[in-house]
Enzyme design. Structure first.
Site, PDB file in Angstrom:
ATOM      1  N   CYS A   2     -36.141   5.474  -9.616  1.00 36.46           N
ATOM      2  CA  CYS A   2     -35.902   4.214 -10.309  1.00 36.46           C
ATOM      3  C   CYS A   2     -34.629   3.566  -9.752  1.00 36.46           C
ATOM      4  CB  CYS A   2     -35.728   4.386 -11.809  1.00 36.46           C
ATOM      5  SG  CYS A   2     -37.060   5.291 -12.579  1.00 36.46           S
ATOM      6  N   ARG A  27     -37.020   2.474  -4.543  1.00 34.00           N
ATOM      7  CA  ARG A  27     -36.821   3.623  -5.428  1.00 34.00           C
ATOM      8  C   ARG A  27     -37.936   3.754  -6.445  1.00 34.00           C
ATOM      9  NH1 ARG A  27     -31.318   4.967  -4.900  1.00 34.00           N
ATOM     10  NH2 ARG A  27     -31.365   6.217  -6.776  1.00 34.00           N
ATOM     11  N   TRP A  86     -40.097   4.307 -11.370  1.00 35.91           N
ATOM     12  CA  TRP A  86     -41.047   5.268 -10.824  1.00 35.91           C
ATOM     13  C   TRP A  86     -41.281   6.260 -11.958  1.00 35.91           C
ATOM     14  CZ3 TRP A  86     -41.262  10.572  -9.790  1.00 35.91           C
ATOM     15  CH2 TRP A  86     -42.284  10.976  -8.936  1.00 35.91           C
ATOM     16  N   ASN A 112     -32.080   6.088 -14.818  1.00 34.75           N
ATOM     17  CA  ASN A 112     -32.668   6.732 -13.646  1.00 34.75           C
ATOM     18  C   ASN A 112     -32.347   8.214 -13.765  1.00 34.75           C
ATOM     19  OD1 ASN A 112     -33.350   7.627 -11.055  1.00 34.75           O
ATOM     20  ND2 ASN A 112     -31.384   6.991 -10.208  1.00 34.75           N
ATOM     21  N   GLY A 113     -33.398   9.057 -13.778  1.00 30.16           N
ATOM     22  CA  GLY A 113     -33.169  10.495 -13.899  1.00 30.16           C
ATOM     23  C   GLY A 113     -34.219  11.095 -14.815  1.00 30.16           C
ATOM     24  N   GLU A 495     -47.570  16.326   9.752  1.00 33.37           N
ATOM     25  CA  GLU A 495     -47.106  14.947   9.586  1.00 33.37           C
ATOM     26  C   GLU A 495     -48.280  13.964   9.705  1.00 33.37           C
ATOM     27  OE1 GLU A 495     -44.616  13.708   8.373  1.00 33.37           O
ATOM     28  OE2 GLU A 495     -44.479  11.662   9.114  1.00 33.37           O
ATOM     29  N   LYS A 499     -49.135  11.432   6.654  1.00 36.60           N
ATOM     30  CA  LYS A 499     -49.203   9.967   6.813  1.00 36.60           C
ATOM     31  C   LYS A 499     -50.542   9.458   6.294  1.00 36.60           C
ATOM     32  CE  LYS A 499     -45.914   9.072   7.202  1.00 36.60           C
ATOM     33  NZ  LYS A 499     -44.766   9.851   7.324  1.00 36.60           N
ATOM     34  N   GLU A 502     -50.785   9.703   2.353  1.00 38.57           N
ATOM     35  CA  GLU A 502     -49.927   8.870   1.506  1.00 38.57           C
ATOM     36  C   GLU A 502     -50.242   7.399   1.587  1.00 38.57           C
ATOM     37  OE1 GLU A 502     -45.736   9.054   2.373  1.00 38.57           O
ATOM     38  OE2 GLU A 502     -46.120   9.267   4.505  1.00 38.57           O
ATOM     39  N   HIS A 518     -58.922  31.939   8.923  1.00 37.48           N
ATOM     40  CA  HIS A 518     -58.616  32.782   7.758  1.00 37.48           C
ATOM     41  C   HIS A 518     -59.001  32.114   6.449  1.00 37.48           C
ATOM     42  CE1 HIS A 518     -56.728  35.683  10.362  1.00 37.48           C
ATOM     43  NE2 HIS A 518     -56.036  34.701  10.918  1.00 37.48           N
ATOM     44  N   LYS A 617     -39.548   5.264  -2.034  1.00 39.96           N
ATOM     45  CA  LYS A 617     -38.879   5.591  -0.765  1.00 39.96           C
ATOM     46  C   LYS A 617     -37.796   6.647  -0.979  1.00 39.96           C
ATOM     47  CE  LYS A 617     -38.101   4.734   3.613  1.00 39.96           C
ATOM     48  NZ  LYS A 617     -39.122   5.339   4.480  1.00 39.96           N
TER      49      LYS A 617
HETATM   50  C1  F6R Z   1     -43.277  10.435   3.798  1.00 43.98           C
HETATM   51  C2  F6R Z   1     -41.982  10.240   3.198  1.00 43.98           C
HETATM   52  C3  F6R Z   1     -41.477  11.264   2.259  1.00 43.98           C
HETATM   53  C4  F6R Z   1     -40.005  11.557   2.558  1.00 43.98           C
HETATM   54  C5  F6R Z   1     -39.440  12.522   1.503  1.00 43.98           C
HETATM   55  C6  F6R Z   1     -38.012  12.892   1.795  1.00 43.98           C
HETATM   56  O1  F6R Z   1     -43.619   9.391   4.634  1.00 43.98           O
HETATM   57  O2  F6R Z   1     -41.330   9.271   3.458  1.00 43.98           O
HETATM   58  O3  F6R Z   1     -42.235  12.421   2.320  1.00 43.98           O
HETATM   59  O4  F6R Z   1     -39.916  12.097   3.824  1.00 43.98           O
HETATM   60  O5  F6R Z   1     -39.515  11.931   0.245  1.00 43.98           O
HETATM   61  O6  F6R Z   1     -37.179  11.779   1.768  1.00 43.98           O
HETATM   62  P1  F6R Z   1     -35.791  11.804   2.502  1.00 43.98           P
HETATM   63  O7  F6R Z   1     -36.046  11.940   3.941  1.00 43.98           O
HETATM   64  O8  F6R Z   1     -35.163  10.496   2.135  1.00 43.98           O
HETATM   65  O9  F6R Z   1     -35.035  12.971   1.952  1.00 43.98           O
END
Ligand code: F6R
Length: 622
Positions: A2, A27, A86, A112-113, A495, A499, A502, A518, A617
Site C-alpha cells: 500500500c 505499491r 494492496w 500500510n502493513g 524466470e 513472467k 504473472e 521424477h 511492484k
Molecule cells: C516479478 C517481480 C517480483 C519481484 C519480487 C521482489 O516480476 O517483480 O517477483 O521480483 O517481489 O521484489 P524486489 O526485487 O523489489 O525485492
C-alpha cells in the site's frame, strides 16, 4: 504494501494527494481513497480499482472548500490523507478501501502493513462497543485512536497508544476533526518519510511521492510519531519524548518516465535492457580488474568469509540462484540461496564470517529486509544489491552495489533482472579475484564477454520481438507451459515461467530439466508447450535428452539454442536462436526472448501488462 500520503498546509491538497498516490501506485492498485478535513468534518472518497478511478470520483464529487485552496474558494490551509491499497485483510471492495473512520466519523486513518494481533484486537474493540465497518485490520487503528483521544490523550499520544496496542508492521497517517490543521503519522517496520517546505509538510511511503514538492526529508525511525502542522513537524521518539527531526536534502531527480514509442512500460523496459546492463557495468571494470568501490568491506575480511548467503524474492531470487552457479565457480566459496521469506525461520547458521547478499529491485521488500536484519543481528556482513537509491535495505547494509537500471514502472521485473545478473556477475568475479581463485586473464576474458552483452541484446531484440509475437499467436489457445533448464539455464526457466504466470495468468512451471522424470513428466501430453533452454553448457547434451523425453510424450517444444550449437541440436517444433556467450553469462541473453513471449501472450489476452492483477511492484508485507 500500500502507498500512503499525508499533507498539511497551504496548497491544492487534493491534487497533491492524488499526484502522490499516482507515484505510489506501484505499491498496490486494487482500491484507493482519500480524506480531507473541511469545516470541522471529514470528507472521504473511496473507490475500487486504480487511482484514476478515485480521481474521476473525486473530480466529480461536490468538493469541500478547504480541499481546493488553490482555487481561492476556501481557507488557505488544509489537511488530507490518501491511500492506494494492496489487499491483505478483506477483499478489494470499496468498504475495505482506506481511509477508515472510527465510530464517530471524526477520525480517518490510512495504513500500510499488517496487524499481527488483528483477531484478538478486533474482539476486544467489539466487546467494548466499537462498531467495525470493514474486514480490514487497518480500521482497528481508527478505533484505537478514538479510544486514545476519548481517554484525554493528545493526538500524538493517541497515535502512540494505537501503536502500542497493535502488533505488527505499521505505517499510518490519520486526521481528526478535533485537530483541524494536523496530520499524525507513525511507523514501525513499514517505511514512512516526512518532508517539509515553508508553507506545508507532507508524508509518504516513498521518496518519489515527495520529490515534486520537497527535497527536505526525514526518514522516520521505528517507533517514531510525527505531527505535521502546516510547515511545522513535531517529532516524538519511541518513548514519546519530543526530538528534533533530522531533515536532510535528497539529491535525486524526480524522474517521470515517458512511454515514448512504446505501448507499455514493460515492452519499453525490455528494450532498455542493453542500457541497464551497460550502466551497471560502467566504471566498475578497469584494465581487466573489477573495481567495486561501493563494496566497503575490507578485502581481507572478504578473503576470509566462510560462505555467502544470498536472499531475495521473486525475480530477484532467480538472480540470486543464477549467482550461485557463477560465484561458486569463480570464487570457490559456498553460496547458499534462500527465499527471503524462508530464511530467518529456518534458523540459518550465520556468524561474522558470512557475507549476506540481499538482492532486491526496490530495496523495500519486507521479507528481504527482515532476512537482512536477521543476518546482521547474527554478525554477518551485509551487502545489498538494489536499484532504488537510499532504500531501506540500502540504508541498513554494510555495503550497497546499486544496479543502475533506472526506474522500472512495469510491475513485472525485466531490466532490473538483467541489471541484477550484471551486478552479481561483477560481485562473483570480484570475490574470485579477492580470494585469488581467478587470475587477471580469466577476469579480463569474462569482462570482455560481459561488455559484449549490451550490443548483442540490441542487435537481437527486434528479431526476438517478431518471433515471440508470432509464437504467441501460434499458442493463443495454450494453457499449460513448461520451461526447462539445467545449471544457469534453471533460473532462466524459473524466470520464464514467473513472467508468463504473472502477466498472462497462464499456468506455467519452471523446472530443472533433469528433475522432470521424477514426477512432473506425468503432466506432459499433447497440447502442453515446453520451452527448453539448450544453449551451450556443461550439461547441454543432457538437456537435449530431456527435450527428447518431453517430445516423445507429445509436448510441443520450443528450443532456445545458441547459433553455434544449432546444428547439433535435436529436432524441435520451434527454435529461438540466441548468440553464443559464456555459459555463466548466458542467463542475460536467454531470458530475454522468454520475457517477450510472456509479454505477447498477455497482450493477446488483452491484459494490462504493466499492472497485472493482484500484484504490486513493492511488497512491504511479510
Ligand atoms: C516479478 C517481480 C517480483 C519481484 C519480487 C521482489 O516480476 O517483480 O517477483 O521480483 O517481489 O521484489 P524486489 O526485487 O523489489 O525485492
Amino acid at each position: 504494501m500500500c502507498g500512503i500520503v499525508g499533507f498539511s498546509g497551504t496548497g491544492d491538497v487534493v491534487s497533491v494527494l492524488l499526484d502522490g498516490l499516482s507515484r505510489l501506485e506501484y505499491r498496490g492498485y486494487d482500491s484507493a481513497g482519500l480524506a480531507c478535513l473541511d469545516s470541522g468534518k471529514i470528507w472521504c472518497v473511496r473507490r475500487t480499482g486504480k487511482v484514476a478511478e478515485l480521481e474521476r470520483a473525486v473530480r466529480s464529487a461536490p468538493l469541500p472548500a478547504g480541499a481546493w485552496a488553490s482555487t481561492g474558494n476556501g481557507p488557505a490551509a488544509s489537511v488530507g490523507i490518501a491511500h492506494t491499497r494492496w489487499a491483505t485483510h478483506g477483499s478489494p471492495t470499496e468498504r475495505n478501501a482506506h481511509p477508515h473512520l472510527d465510530c464517530t466519523g471524526r477520525i480517518a486513518v490510512i495504513h500500510n502493513g499488517i496487524l499481527d494481533n488483528y483477531r484478538s484486537l478486533r474482539r476486544r474493540l467489539e466487546d467494548q462497543g466499537h462498531s467495525i465497518a470493514s474486514d480490514t485490520d487497518s480500521e482497528l487503528l481508527a478505533h484505537l485512536l478514538e479510544e486514545g483521544l476519548a481517554s484525554g490523550k493528545s493526538l500524538h499520544e493517541a497515535a502512540r497508544h494505537a501503536m502500542s496496542e497493535a502488533e505488527g508492521a505499521i505505517a499510518m497517517a490519520a486526521i481528526a476533526a478535533e485537530y483541524p490543521d494536523c496530520v499524525v503519522v507513525a511507523r514501525r517496520d513499514s517505511p514512512l518519510l516526512v518532508g517539509k517546505e515553508e508553507t506545508f509538510s507532507i508524508a509518504a511511503s516513498d521518496i518519489p511521492a515527495l520529490l515534486p514538492y520537497t527535497r527536505n526529508v526525514v526518514v522516520l525511525e521505528d517507533g517514531e510519531v510525527a505531527v505535521l502542522k502546516g510547515p511545522k513537524v513535531e517529532l516524538y521518539d519511541s518513548e514519546g519524548n519530543r526530538t528534533s527531526p533530522r531533515f536532510r536534502k535528497i539529491s535525486w531527480e524526480a524522474e517521470s518516465p515517458e512511454l515514448g514509442r512504446f505501448p507499455d512500460f514493460m515492452l519499453k523496459e525490455i528494450y532498455e535492457q542493453p542500457e541497464a546492463v551497460a550502466r551497471t557495468l560502467m566504471s566498475r571494470v578497469d584494465a581487466g580488474n573489477i573495481v567495486l568501490d561501493d563494496v566497503r568491506i575490507d578485502p581481507a575480511d572478504l578473503a576470509s568469509i566462510s560462505k555467502v548467503c544470498a536472499v531475495a524474492c521473486g525475480t530477484s531470487y532467480h538472480a540470486a540462484l543464477a549467482s550461485k552457479y557463477s560465484t561458486e565457480r569463480w570464487a570457490r566459496i559456498a553460496v547458499e540461496v534462500d527465499l527471503s521469506s524462508e530464511f530467518r525461520y529456518r534458523d540459518p547458521v550465520i556468524d561474522d564470517r558470512v557475507l549476506l547478499v540481499a538482492i532486491s529491485q526496490s530495496g523495500e521488500t519486507a521479507d528481504s529486509l527482515a532476512a537482512l536484519r536477521h543476518a546482521r543481528a547474527q554478525g554477518a556482513r551485509v551487502l545489498t544489491i538494489c536499484n532504488v537509491v537510499d532504500s531501506s535495505m540500502a540504508r541498513e547494509s554494510d555495503a550497497v552495489l546499486y544496479t543502475r537500471a533506472g526506474p522500472e514502472i512495469g510491475v513485472a521485473a525485466t531490466k532490473t533482472f538483467l541489471a541484477q545478473l550484471t551486478a552479481t556477475t561483477l560481485l562473483g568475479l570480484y570475490l574470485g579475484q579477492q580470494r585469488k581463485h581467478l587470475d587477471t586473464s580469466q577476469v579480463a576474458a569474462t569482462i570482455a564477454g560481459m561488455q559484449q552483452i549490451p550490443d548483442l541484446l540490441s542487435r537481437h531484440l527486434p528479431r526476438w520481438d517478431e518471433e515471440m509475437s508470432a509464437l504467441a499467436d501460434r499458442f493463443a489457445e495454450t494453457r499449460d507451459v513448461f520451461f526447462l533448464g539445467r545449471g544457469p539455464g534453471y533460473p532462466v526457466a524459473l524466470e520464464g515461467a514467473l513472467k508468463l504466470k504473472e502477466i498472462s495468468y497462464l499456468r506455467a512451471e519452471g523446472y530443472a530439466a533433469g528433475e522432470m522424470k521424477h514426477g512432473p513428466i506425468a503432466l506432459i501430453e499433447p497440447g502442453v508447450v515446453v520451452f527448453v533452454i539448450g544453449t551451450a553448457s556443461k550439461t547441454q547434451e543432457k538437456v537435449f535428452s530431456n527435450l527428447e523425453e518431453v517430445k516423445a510424450r507429445g509436448a510441443t517444444t520450443v528450443l532456445v539454442i545458441d547459433s553455434e550449437s544449432r546444428a547439433l541440436a535435436p529436432e524441435s517444433d520451434f527454435v529461438v536462436e540466441v548468440p553464443r556467450v559464456d555459459e555463466l553469462l548466458s542467463p542475460m541473453i536467454d531470458v530475454v526472448p522468454l520475457q517477450l513471449f510472456a509479454y505477447y501472450m498477455a497482450k493477446r489476452r488483452g491484459l494490462d501488462v504493466d499492472k497485472p492483477r493482484n500484484l504490486a511492484k513493492t511488497v512491504t508485507v511479510e
